[in-house]
Scaffold this motif. Sequence first.
Motif, mmCIF file in Angstrom:
data_model
loop_
_atom_site.group_PDB
_atom_site.id
_atom_site.type_symbol
_atom_site.label_atom_id
_atom_site.label_comp_id
_atom_site.label_asym_id
_atom_site.label_seq_id
_atom_site.Cartn_x
_atom_site.Cartn_y
_atom_site.Cartn_z
ATOM 1 N N THR A 171 -35.234 60.089 32.809
ATOM 2 C CA THR A 171 -34.842 60.249 34.205
ATOM 3 C C THR A 171 -34.148 58.991 34.712
ATOM 4 O OG1 THR A 171 -35.648 60.947 36.396
ATOM 5 C CG2 THR A 171 -37.002 59.368 35.202
ATOM 6 N N GLU A 172 -33.344 59.147 35.725
ATOM 7 C CA GLU A 172 -32.648 58.019 36.354
ATOM 8 C C GLU A 172 -33.452 57.547 37.564
ATOM 9 O OE1 GLU A 172 -28.491 57.154 38.821
ATOM 10 O OE2 GLU A 172 -28.645 58.924 37.536
ATOM 11 N N TRP A 173 -33.885 56.306 37.527
ATOM 12 C CA TRP A 173 -34.598 55.734 38.664
ATOM 13 C C TRP A 173 -33.602 55.445 39.778
ATOM 14 C CZ3 TRP A 173 -39.858 53.374 38.737
ATOM 15 C CH2 TRP A 173 -40.643 53.890 37.696
ATOM 16 N N TYR A 174 -34.001 55.749 40.990
ATOM 17 C CA TYR A 174 -33.110 55.586 42.139
ATOM 18 C C TYR A 174 -32.850 54.114 42.434
ATOM 19 C CZ TYR A 174 -31.375 55.881 46.940
ATOM 20 O OH TYR A 174 -30.633 55.757 48.085
ATOM 21 N N GLN A 175 -31.575 53.788 42.638
ATOM 22 C CA GLN A 175 -31.163 52.453 43.052
ATOM 23 C C GLN A 175 -30.515 52.573 44.436
ATOM 24 O OE1 GLN A 175 -31.795 49.630 41.287
ATOM 25 N NE2 GLN A 175 -32.833 50.895 39.743
ATOM 26 N N ALA A 176 -31.194 52.087 45.441
ATOM 27 C CA ALA A 176 -30.696 52.233 46.811
ATOM 28 C C ALA A 176 -29.452 51.379 47.029
ATOM 29 C CB ALA A 176 -31.781 51.833 47.803
ATOM 30 N N PRO A 177 -28.437 51.933 47.703
ATOM 31 C CA PRO A 177 -27.276 51.114 48.076
ATOM 32 C C PRO A 177 -27.685 50.085 49.121
ATOM 33 C CG PRO A 177 -27.159 53.266 49.128
ATOM 34 C CD PRO A 177 -28.319 53.320 48.184
ATOM 35 N N ASP A 203 -27.362 69.254 30.925
ATOM 36 C CA ASP A 203 -26.140 69.224 31.730
ATOM 37 C C ASP A 203 -26.401 68.914 33.205
ATOM 38 O OD1 ASP A 203 -27.413 71.543 32.462
ATOM 39 O OD2 ASP A 203 -25.676 72.857 32.181
ATOM 40 N N ASP A 204 -27.561 68.308 33.507
ATOM 41 C CA ASP A 204 -27.844 68.033 34.914
ATOM 42 C C ASP A 204 -27.770 66.543 35.212
ATOM 43 O OD1 ASP A 204 -28.313 68.738 37.518
ATOM 44 O OD2 ASP A 204 -30.191 69.763 37.132
ATOM 45 N N MET A 205 -27.559 66.234 36.469
ATOM 46 C CA MET A 205 -27.430 64.855 36.911
ATOM 47 C C MET A 205 -28.785 64.144 36.914
ATOM 48 S SD MET A 205 -25.990 63.507 40.606
ATOM 49 C CE MET A 205 -24.338 64.131 40.300
ATOM 50 N N GLY A 206 -28.778 62.885 36.504
ATOM 51 C CA GLY A 206 -29.950 62.042 36.694
ATOM 52 C C GLY A 206 -31.099 62.243 35.738
ATOM 53 N N GLN A 207 -30.906 63.025 34.666
ATOM 54 C CA GLN A 207 -31.991 63.216 33.705
ATOM 55 C C GLN A 207 -31.433 63.503 32.328
ATOM 56 O OE1 GLN A 207 -33.912 66.757 35.465
ATOM 57 N NE2 GLN A 207 -33.330 67.874 33.630
ATOM 58 N N TYR A 243 -33.417 62.122 42.607
ATOM 59 C CA TYR A 243 -33.475 63.245 43.542
ATOM 60 C C TYR A 243 -34.733 64.064 43.303
ATOM 61 C CZ TYR A 243 -31.944 66.274 39.681
ATOM 62 O OH TYR A 243 -31.859 66.960 38.491
ATOM 63 N N SER A 244 -35.114 64.820 44.315
ATOM 64 C CA SER A 244 -36.241 65.741 44.188
ATOM 65 C C SER A 244 -35.861 67.156 44.620
ATOM 66 C CB SER A 244 -37.445 65.253 45.004
ATOM 67 O OG SER A 244 -37.076 65.013 46.346
ATOM 68 N N LEU A 245 -34.662 67.317 45.184
ATOM 69 C CA LEU A 245 -34.186 68.634 45.601
ATOM 70 C C LEU A 245 -32.722 68.780 45.216
ATOM 71 C CD1 LEU A 245 -34.470 71.345 47.096
ATOM 72 C CD2 LEU A 245 -33.867 70.132 49.210
ATOM 73 N N LYS A 246 -32.428 69.835 44.487
ATOM 74 C CA LYS A 246 -31.055 70.192 44.142
ATOM 75 C C LYS A 246 -30.701 71.445 44.935
ATOM 76 C CE LYS A 246 -28.166 71.556 40.174
ATOM 77 N NZ LYS A 246 -28.168 71.816 38.706
ATOM 78 N N LEU A 247 -29.702 71.348 45.787
ATOM 79 C CA LEU A 247 -29.297 72.443 46.659
ATOM 80 C C LEU A 247 -27.979 73.002 46.137
ATOM 81 C CD1 LEU A 247 -30.361 73.735 49.318
ATOM 82 C CD2 LEU A 247 -28.841 72.164 50.551
ATOM 83 N N THR A 248 -27.979 74.268 45.737
ATOM 84 C CA THR A 248 -26.822 74.858 45.069
ATOM 85 C C THR A 248 -26.296 76.069 45.823
ATOM 86 O OG1 THR A 248 -27.625 74.114 42.905
ATOM 87 C CG2 THR A 248 -25.990 75.878 42.915
ATOM 88 N N ALA A 249 -24.983 76.064 46.081
ATOM 89 C CA ALA A 249 -24.343 77.202 46.741
ATOM 90 C C ALA A 249 -24.420 78.431 45.840
ATOM 91 C CB ALA A 249 -22.889 76.876 47.064
ATOM 92 N N SER A 250 -24.778 79.576 46.432
ATOM 93 C CA SER A 250 -24.966 80.794 45.653
ATOM 94 C C SER A 250 -24.776 82.010 46.558
ATOM 95 C CB SER A 250 -26.368 80.808 45.044
ATOM 96 O OG SER A 250 -26.641 82.009 44.371
#
Length: 208
Positions: free
Chosen positions: A124-130, A100-104, A56-63
């Motif tokens: 980091t987690e390299w993206y694996q496309a479905p 504590d974050d996803m993908g890293q 991912y390159s954008l983390k969108l968080t409700a606030s």
Amino acid sequence: MNPEPIFDLAHLGHMELLTPKPDESLRFFVDVMGMTESGRKGESVYLRGWDDYERYSLKLTASKTSGMEHMALRARSPQALERRVAALKGSGFDIGWTDDDMGQGPSFRCRDPDGHIVELYYETEWYQAPPELKPALKNQAQRFPARGVNVRRLDHLNCLAVDIKANRLFFENYLGFADHRADRAQRWHGSGDVDDDVQQELRFCLHP
């Protein structure tokens, strides 16, 4: 004698945006900007451009408010990350480690002179496309979405600052950014050790 160049940071990896309207914001980034959802965790949704190699390159968080929670810069190696951490510890800008974050993997956080949170990481987690998003070309991470703006990847960030010089010195001296100066009193352009054709990764403009 000029100081030795620092090549420890590779590129801008991702940023986290806060939003009081998470559903509307998600629709905007998916339908208008053409980004792809790649995960969810807690109050956050993770999005990517179609050619981002990381998950991912954008983390969108409700606030309750809106704004940038943090920007994240990837180091070139575990040793490079440790060198930047050593430079920051005791500087007054350091915050500390988090994991504590996803993908890293583990990341180290600090604040620039204007209070922007900057996160440094390597693992980091390299993206694996479905299957439905597999690209036809092997040198692309994901199939072209053909939706909205079709954002390709995150490559630069523009921030407001009260003190341009203080931020310039912080990013140059502690993080090793190169100076692509404009009017250094009003604007500053900088980049890490850029691997591709991106010549500007971070820009600070004087806050009115």
